[in-house]
Every structure is written in C-alpha cells, then in structure tokens.
Design an enzyme around this catalytic site. Structure first.
Site, PDB file in Angstrom:
ATOM      1  CB  CYS A  17      -9.190 -29.900 -20.303  1.00 52.55           C
ATOM      2  SG  CYS A  17     -10.359 -29.371 -19.374  1.00 52.55           S
ATOM      3  CG  HIS A  70      -9.703 -28.322 -24.890  1.00 50.86           C
ATOM      4  ND1 HIS A  70      -9.710 -28.178 -23.607  1.00 50.86           N
ATOM      5  CD2 HIS A  70      -9.257 -27.110 -25.395  1.00 50.86           C
ATOM      6  CE1 HIS A  70      -9.776 -26.800 -23.193  1.00 50.86           C
ATOM      7  NE2 HIS A  70      -9.091 -26.318 -24.512  1.00 50.86           N
ATOM      8  CE  LYS A 125      -9.519 -27.169 -15.275  1.00 50.31           C
ATOM      9  NZ  LYS A 125     -11.027 -27.024 -15.991  1.00 50.31           N
ATOM     10  CE  LYS A 128     -12.507 -30.487 -22.698  1.00 56.84           C
ATOM     11  NZ  LYS A 128     -12.955 -29.689 -21.289  1.00 56.84           N
TER      12      LYS A 128
END
Ligand SMILES: *[C@@H]1O[C@H](CO)[C@@H](O)[C@H](O)[C@H]1NC(C)=O
Ligand SMILES: *[C@@H]1O[C@H](CO)[C@@H](O)[C@H](O)[C@H]1NC(C)=O
Ligand SMILES: *[C@@H]1O[C@H](CO)[C@@H](O)[C@H](O)[C@H]1NC(C)=O
Ligand SMILES: *[C@@H]1O[C@H](CO)[C@@H](O)[C@H](O)[C@H]1NC(C)=O
Ligand SMILES: *[C@@H]1O[C@H](CO)[C@@H](O)[C@H](O)[C@H]1NC(C)=O
Length: 521
Positions: free
Chosen positions: A76, A132, A309, A130
């Site tokens: 992310c 982050h 991921k 989001k």
C-alpha cells in the site's frame, strides 16, 4: 516608436492568450479510483475460475482502455508514494514496507505531490478515503500535501463499520501492547462517532458524490478516491454476502467477493453522478489497484499469476488498471494496451499529459513517463523500457544458495530488489510466497512452489511467460548480469536514498490522545 510597437505586440500576445484561455476546451476533470488489495483475477474481465461479478467495472473497462502491462508496488504505502510523487521508492527512502502506525515516518515533506501541482494549476483537489502516507505530525496530512479537502482514514486499515483501528502489539520490547483508536477525519476533525455503523465503501462513495454535485463544472476537478475495500478486515453488509451464497462456500472468499461487488456498485453510482452533473464528457477516470491480492489469508486472488501481495512476482505487482473517458480517441476505445506502464507514470501523465502543466522532471525528481499519448491515442510506448521496481537493502534473504552466490559480484542478491527491462524481469532477495493460488470456488488446484526457501534470484521473460514458470537466471546468465549491474548503478548512485526506518514511538498510543489516532509531534 519601436518601444510602442513592441509594447503593442506584447499586449496583443497577452490578449491572444487570454482569448485562447477563454475559448479553449475546459481542462479535463480527473477522477482516480484506487482500490485496495484487489487481486488480478478479481475483476470479471480477467476472471479465470473466479465467480466474482463486477458488471460496472467490466463495462467501463470495455468502453475505455485496459492496461495489461501495468505495474504497481507490492504494498500500500509504496504504491501511494509513487503515485503521488512520480518518484521511485529508492529516490525518497520509501522502499521499506508500509508505514507502521507507531513510527514517526511519512512521505518526505520536500516531495512535491500531484495534488500540489494540480491545485497550483487551478484544480479543486480532493482526497476521499485512505491516506497511509504518515500521520505523526500534521505537516504530513493530506491538507498539507496539496489536497483542499480530505475525508477518510490516515492509517492503512481499520474496521470498515466502526472506523476504529487496533494495532496489535508485538507483546514485547518498546510499547509492545495493543494500540486502539478512532481513525476517520473530515479535513482535520475526528468524525468517527458520526459514521459508526456505516461501511467505508458507502461513506466514501456518498462523499465523492456530494463533492461532484457541489462542484462548479467550470473549474477542473481532481478527485483521488482511495477506497479501503476490499482490504482486510472481511466486512460487508449482509446483502452482498448473501448474493454469493451458492457460488462461494468459503466464508472469507464470499465476504471478499461481496466487498468487491459492493465496490462495483459504488463505481456505478459514482459514474452515474458524474453523468447526471454533466461532468462525464470532460472526465478522465482511472481505475487502479494498489497491489495484488493477498492470497489465502484475505482471499484476494491473482490466478493464473504467480505470488501474492508483498512479492515481486506478477501476482504482487501486475495491477488491475484501466482508463476510461469520452476524451480517448475513438481508435483506442475498447482496446487493450500492452505498453509497459508504471504507477510512477500517473504524475506526469495526469499533470503534464491531461492538465497540460509543464513539469521540470529533474527538479521534481520524476522517474515516471508521460504516457497520455500512448494511452489516449494509441501511440506506441518504448518496448525496451526499463523500470526499477525497488531496491530494499533492509529486507534481507539471510542465507543464499551456494549455486547462486556468484551473482553477488554484480549486486548483493540478498537485498529484495526487482527491475524490468523490455520483456525481461529480474527479482532478487526474499519472496515470501511464490505459489500459484487458485480461486477456492474454482475446480483448479493450487500449484505449490518446490523452490528452495533460500533461492534469491529469478529471471523471467514476462512477455513469453507471464505466469513465471521458467526461471532463466541459470541459463541466460548474461542478461541476469546486465540487469544486476543496472540495479547496482541505481544502488550506488548519489540519488539513492536509504530506507527511512525510524523506531516505534510509544507516544503514538491513541490512549494518550483521547482514543484518537493522531499526530504526536
Ligand atoms: C474542508 O476544507 C475545505 C477547504 O477549506 C472546505 O471547503 C470544506 O468545507 C471543509 N470541510 C469541512 C467538513 O470542514
Ligand atoms: C470506537 O472507538 C470509540 C473511542 O474509543 C468508542 O467510543 C467506540 O465504542 C468504538 N466503537 C466500536 C464499535 O468499538
Ligand atoms: C448506490 O446507489 C443506490 C441508489 O442510491 C443505493 O441504494 C446504494 O446503496 C448505492 N451503493 C453504494 C455501494 O454506494
Ligand atoms: C456528452 O456527449 C454526448 C455524446 O456526444 C452527448 O450526447 C451529450 O449531450 C453530452 N453531454 C453533455 C452534458 O454535454
Ligand atoms: C529544470 O530545473 C533545473 C534546476 O533548477 C534547471 O537547471 C533546468 O534548466 C530546468 N530544466 C528545464 C527544462 O527548464
């Protein structure tokens, strides 16, 4: 006389420019939808054994241009950093994992973001969803990074319904206990109590729709809509879960499928609102995942690609992505682009290509390429293009196979790194999960990797072998050496920035800030 002629000339020029500005086409609106942890196989148009239905996404992709050699980071924070700055992770120290909620780290404050540039060019720029990219001081927050409004979460994950987040402690060491707090803001104000019980996908979509309805169509709009779905935790309103009864028995996978379908409905609502408000004809909509699906644990699926991921196999970094807009040339509508496109390309593509703002790539440190003519006109990209995905010397493969140790004279292959040049991709270091995971609802079986866990180099011809079956590192040694040398050049360059990895700080504990995740410096 000469003087007055010259000033008349200047006046004419200025007038001509003014007329051009007044009469010229309105600068396109940009809506960038980033979804979280969506697997390669989790959109209907890629579906291979997956039962997930995404009718709106499929239709938008079919009207637009599907990006089928599109690369993101495997996590992310790194994808979001590269998206907003256009810079490789090795050029701003963002290459090591995601931002831990307890750590004083954020997107470097001297990095110029896409939102800065678009705001300066007259865009109204909004972030919904989001962030982050750091919260330890307010300078790091979206309103101080080019966004004029923010509605969403500062951290990377939270309960989709309560908008609280518990960061599980390590159980030992410095502040090894759990940290729990609220994480939902409207600009800088905590609004968690007002939204408790409503799903993140619902509230982000409603905010995006209200921004569109309130927007003056004469001003260009930039909206970065960063959904938290379908990231963990597995939570969705019952109706979406029930829709997959009969198709998917695995509870996690069924919940995940419901989250994706809810997202698909949300995107239908979003585009309906853009059309109702008369903005659609001048809008470029980009859809992108931030990284591949997690695999078994969160049920996101990348079949037939290898890995998940967090890895540099295709399942970690080959992203689902497409661009759709009435502004694409008719020739490219409904086609696929196989040009190499990287998440760092969005900054120059959106700012220079779409908003028509001149950029000084050197000053801004931009590594991406303006791909607008490739995407919108079908011009061909550079088939021999090189992309440096990452070099993380802090993420080590502790033991290397004797049979591979000779490569280390070119580049230390214990470092996690990856580079692509033309057809070829090289990966080094530790890769957590290199299995080929099948969707649980399919008749396929997982293919479990038989490689040694100490293996630290892989070379693939991705064009010929997109599912990464044939590692060529032992047979195409010259190509491996060449790519290792490229990595070494980047690693030893003066532009290389070492990973920023500060220690956890117990002052981050929300318990000391009214149960709110917030800045502590
Ligand atoms: C957030 O900030 C923007 C820009 O100052 C403002 O227009 C908007 O009303 C603010 N929203 C809230 C809820 O305060
Ligand atoms: C979320 O956190 C707030 C603040 O601690 C608390 O009042 C609220 O009950 C929490 N909600 C849930 C569902 O746990
Ligand atoms: C989409 O809009 C419909 C009609 O307003 C609404 O009932 C539905 O909840 C919305 N869905 C999402 C996911 O936003
Ligand atoms: C958008 O374009 C379509 C097709 O050219 C046209 O029919 C429609 O009227 C346009 N809508 C607006 C709001 O301009
Ligand atoms: C970009 O900025 C650098 C340093 O400020 C300057 O030397 C260079 O001429 C600029 N390039 C362009 C194309 O303006």
């Amino acid at each position: 006389m000469i003087q007055s002629l010259r000033s008349t000339g200047v006046a004419w020029c200025a007038l001509a420019q003014l007329v051009f500005v007044l009469a010229g086409p309105p600068t396109p609106h940009i809506v960038f939808v980033m979804v979280d942890d969506l697997g390669y196989n989790d959109v209907g148009y890629h579906s291979d054994g997956s039962k997930i239905v995404t009718g709106n996404i499929d239709a938008l992709a079919a009207e637009g241009r599907k990006l089928e050699s599109y690369y993101v980071a495997p996590l992310c924070t790194p994808s979001r950093s590269q998206f907003l700055t256009g810079k490789y992770l090795i050029h701003n120290g963002m290459q090591h994992l995601v931002i831990d909620p307890r750590v004083p780290r954020c997107l470097p404050l001297d990095d110029v973001t896409m939102a800065n540039k678009l705001s300066d060019a007259g865009y109204a720029s909004h972030l919904v969803g989001k962030w982050h990219l750091g919260l330890y001081k307010t300078d790091c927050w979206p309103l101080n990074r080019g966004f004029q409004s923010f509605f969403g979460l500062l951290l990377g994950s939270g309960d989709h319904f309560s908008h609280n987040y518990t960061d599980v402690g390590s159980g030992n060491g410095r502040c090894g206990y759990d940290f729990t707090g609220m994480d939902l803001r409207d600009n800088e104000t905590n609004v968690q109590p007002d939204y408790e019980g409503q799903h993140s996908t619902t509230i982000f979509t409603e905010r995006a729709q209200s921004i569109i309805r309130d927007h003056d169509p004469d001003q260009p709009l930039f909206m970065y809509l960063a959904y938290q779905a379908p990231h963990l935790p597995f939570e969705v309103p019952d109706e979406y879960f029930e829709a997959y009864r009969g198709d998917i028995t695995n509870k996690n996978r069924r919940t995940y499928a419901g989250m994706v379908t809810m997202l698909d409905e949300a995107i239908g609502n979003l585009t309906d609102t853009l059309k109702e408000e008369g903005l659609w004809n001048d809008t470029v909509l980009v859809f992108s995942t931030d990284n591949g699906g997690v695999g078994k644990r969160n049920a996101g699926n990348n079949w037939p690609l290898r890995g998940v991921k967090g890895t540099y196999f295709e399942g970690g970094i080959r992203g689902v992505g497409f661009v759709t807009s009435p502004l694409l040339s008719d020739e490219v509508k409904g086609t696929i682009s196989t040009d190499l496109i990287h998440v760092t390309d969005w900054f120059p593509t959106l700012v220079e290509g779409i908003a028509n703002v001149a950029l000084n790539y050197t000053d801004l440190g931009i590594d991406g390429v303006n791909m607008w003519d490739v995407i919108s006109q079908g011009e061909s990209g550079d088939p021999d293009r090189m992309i440096v995905f990452n070099i993380d010397p802090e993420l080590l493969q502790p033991t290397i196979l004797a049979s591979e140790s000779h490569f280390t004279s070119h580049f230390d292959i214990s470092y996690q790194a990856s580079i692509r040049k033309g057809d070829m991709k090289l990966i080094t270091g530790k890769q957590e999960d290199g299995d080929w995971l099948a969707p649980v609802e399919s008749t396929y079986s997982d293919v479990v990797s038989t490689e040694s866990q100490h293996k630290a180099i892989w070379l693939y011809n991705i064009t010929a072998d997109p599912t990464e079956q044939n590692d060529l590192s032992a047979t195409m040694v010259d190509v491996a050496h060449e790519l290792l040398e490229r990595l070494q050049e980047y690693y030893t360059s003066s532009r290389f920035v070492s990973p920023n990895t500060p220690r956890v700080d117990c002052d981050a504990d929300p318990a000391t800030h009214g149960d709110l995740w917030t800045n502590w410096e």
